[in-house]
Design a protein around this motif. Structure first.
Motif, short mmCIF file in Angstrom:
data_model
loop_
_atom_site.label_atom_id
_atom_site.label_comp_id
_atom_site.label_asym_id
_atom_site.label_seq_id
_atom_site.Cartn_x
_atom_site.Cartn_y
_atom_site.Cartn_z
N GLN A 1 40.56 96.35 -13.88
CA GLN A 1 41.24 96.40 -12.59
C GLN A 1 40.24 96.52 -11.45
O GLN A 1 40.39 95.88 -10.40
CB GLN A 1 42.22 97.58 -12.58
CG GLN A 1 43.38 97.40 -13.56
CD GLN A 1 44.08 98.70 -13.89
OE1 GLN A 1 43.63 99.77 -13.50
NE2 GLN A 1 45.18 98.61 -14.63
N SER B 1 49.95 98.41 -16.14
CA SER B 1 49.77 98.23 -14.71
C SER B 1 50.50 96.98 -14.26
O SER B 1 50.72 96.05 -15.03
CB SER B 1 48.28 98.12 -14.37
OG SER B 1 47.71 96.99 -15.00
N PRO C 1 50.03 94.39 -11.10
CA PRO C 1 49.30 94.01 -9.89
C PRO C 1 50.25 93.51 -8.81
O PRO C 1 50.97 92.53 -9.00
CB PRO C 1 48.37 92.89 -10.39
CG PRO C 1 49.02 92.34 -11.60
CD PRO C 1 49.78 93.47 -12.23
N GLU D 1 47.91 98.21 -6.97
CA GLU D 1 48.51 98.16 -8.30
C GLU D 1 49.52 99.28 -8.50
O GLU D 1 49.34 100.38 -7.97
CB GLU D 1 47.43 98.28 -9.38
CG GLU D 1 46.55 97.06 -9.50
CD GLU D 1 45.51 97.23 -10.59
OE1 GLU D 1 44.99 96.21 -11.05
OE2 GLU D 1 45.22 98.37 -10.95
N ASN E 1 47.76 91.45 -16.65
CA ASN E 1 48.18 92.79 -17.05
C ASN E 1 47.32 93.28 -18.21
O ASN E 1 46.96 92.51 -19.10
CB ASN E 1 49.65 92.82 -17.48
CG ASN E 1 50.58 92.38 -16.36
OD1 ASN E 1 50.68 91.20 -16.09
ND2 ASN E 1 51.25 93.33 -15.74
#
Length: 494
Positions: free
Chosen positions: A144, A265, A267, A251, A97
């Motif tokens: 990301q 975020s 995942p 995500e 994260n």
């Protein structure tokens, strides 16, 4: 790359004031000491405070000059340290994260805190304090993107990888103002009431108020409960203000916060457990919340220090629909513990009430009230005896487990009922436990652990001992079958 230049005055002021005040008060405490060669008073105290501010500012300048970070195709590299140099490299595969937070002052200055969480990390692996907000967003998006490219490269053996550049972010959920107000009002933790309920017991010892102690205690408890409710509502309102959940590729992204703004975020490929939680009031009006845990990071490790909800409040049907976009599952019929478990709860609650009554009776005998009281202390807890069977039944009715084709679900709690959804392939260990008191009633607990149980493990509590053994074996067998199926699927796609 360097930190934002405004990080120097921001850190210098916050830390300099603390150090300056500490030196000021230390000097003030030593001011009356006659053995000191130089009297510490007046201008000297001010000089000590100023010295602390200057020293902190100088340290922050050195910290800024010695702090560097770089994002490469392999991970995040950080070099820091004023006196002792420290070099760290965090591989992309370990990063779970990347969260951004900003308080009111930081938003005005255009700076932010960027925290990097890793799998299995008990604390934040790296923190950039402070970078520009645009730079924080860039690093977050770039990490990301690089992770997607790395995972896709591994799956396609070097073929074109990465997210579709034309892929757009899709908004999944936005918390409306009316829903935020409702969430704030419904988020009170009813467990506080069990503590406040015995507040009147202490007031008969207040001199001059013996006759009105019980009534005054009830009023005091009501005022305290109202104040706690208002405080809880205000904190919830500030925490989830302007909440927004969206999806980009694999995500989930969220933004929220009034005084402290968070941007993070989730995942999807790392999700370990889904948690549906609803207190008594939420269930009464048909609402619930959804929280998720990823490897090494869960609700208890959220940036706010509280539960990081993917959906802070929505109707149960809507939450289930959104939850199935994260993990496809079915809410099967829950199997409750055997009825002898309900008897166990009733006995436990009755013993608690009796023990509290005995303690208050002993207290009254030893201390003694200053004047006769209208209600004996020992009788106050006994008022709850008729409620014991009801409480035991509610506890029993809100516990259970369900075994699905791809997931196992557990449910616990009455004041705040928590339902956990665990995919078989995410299970790490399955443990059957049995306390001395459970053995007497042939009961056991099955704990289903994942790579992250920061928000609490999934547990089937007080099930029949033989059923617990079968459940443990079933989850273990389903885990192996699920892993074998995923390996076969991966092999066929190569």
């Amino acid at each position: 790359m360097k930190l934002h230049r405004l990080s120097i005055p921001y850190r210098a002021v916050s830390r300099g004031l603390s150090l300056g005040l500490m030196l000021f008060f230390v000097g003030q405490s030593l001011g009356d000491a006659e053995e000191l060669p130089i009297p510490v008073s007046g201008p000297m105290l001010v000089a000590l405070g100023a010295l602390g501010v200057v020293a902190a500012a100088a340290w922050q300048v050195a910290y800024y000059r010695r702090f560097e970070y770089q994002l490469t195709g392999d991970g995040l590299e950080i070099a820091s340290g004023v006196l002792s140099r420290r070099n760290r490299e965090i591989p992309l595969r370990r990063i779970q994260n990347v969260d951004i937070s900003r308080n009111v002052i930081q938003r005005a200055l255009g700076i932010a805190v960027l925290d990097v969480e890793t799998a299995g990390g008990g604390a934040t692996e790296a923190s950039l304090r402070y970078v520009g907000y645009d730079e924080a967003k860039r690093v977050q998006r770039e990490i990301q993107r690089l992770k997607r490219d790395e995972e896709a490269d591994g799956e396609t053996d070097g073929e074109a990888a990465g997210a579709d550049p034309d892929e757009r972010e899709t908004v999944l959920f936005e918390l409306q103002t009316s829903e935020l107000v409702l969430l704030s009002l419904l988020s009170f933790d009813f467990r506080y009431l069990s503590v406040l309920a015995f507040g009147p017991a202490a007031l008969p010892f207040v001199p001059g108020f013996a006759e009105l102690a019980f009534l005054g205690g009830v009023v005091l408890v009501a005022l305290l409960a109202g104040a706690m409710w208002a405080l809880s509502a205000a904190l919830t309102f500030a925490r989830y203000y302007d909440f927004r959940l969206s999806r980009l590729g694999d995500e989930l992204r969220y933004e929220r916060g009034l005084l402290q703004r968070y941007d993070g975020s989730i995942p999807l490929g790392k999700v370990q457990t889904l948690t549906l939680d609803a207190n008594v009031l939420m269930r009464r009006f048909g609402y619930t919340t959804l929280a998720v845990e990823t490897a090494g990071y869960g609700p208890a490790q959220a940036p706010s220090g509280g539960s990081e909800a993917a959906i802070p409040l929505a109707t149960r049907e809507r939450v289930l629909r959104l939850a199935r976009e994260v993990e496809e599952f079915e809410m099967g019929e829950f199997s409750r513990p055997p009825k002898r478990a309900r008897t166990r709860y009733a006995v436990r609650y009755a013993l608690v009430v009796a023990g509290l009554s005995a303690a208050l009776f002993a207290l009254q005998v030893v201390v003694g009230p200053p004047a006769p009281v209208p209600v004996p202390l020992a009788s106050i807890p006994l008022v709850f005896l008729p409620v014991v069977p009801v409480a035991a039944h509610l506890k029993w009715r809100n516990r259970g487990y369900a075994v699905g084709d791809d997931h196992v679900l557990t449910r616990n709690g009455f004041w705040s009922r928590t339902t956990k959804v665990v995919p078989y392939y995410r299970v790490q260990t399955v443990i059957q436990t049995q306390t001395v008191f459970q053995r007497r009633r042939r009961l056991a607990t099955v704990v289903i652990d994942t790579a992250s149980s920061a928000g609490g493990v999934a547990a089937a509590v007080d099930v029949d001992a033989e059923t617990a053994r079968e459940l443990r074996e079933t989850v273990g067998e389903e885990l192996q079958a699920s892993l074998a199926a995923r390996r076969a699927e991966a092999a066929s796609s190569e």
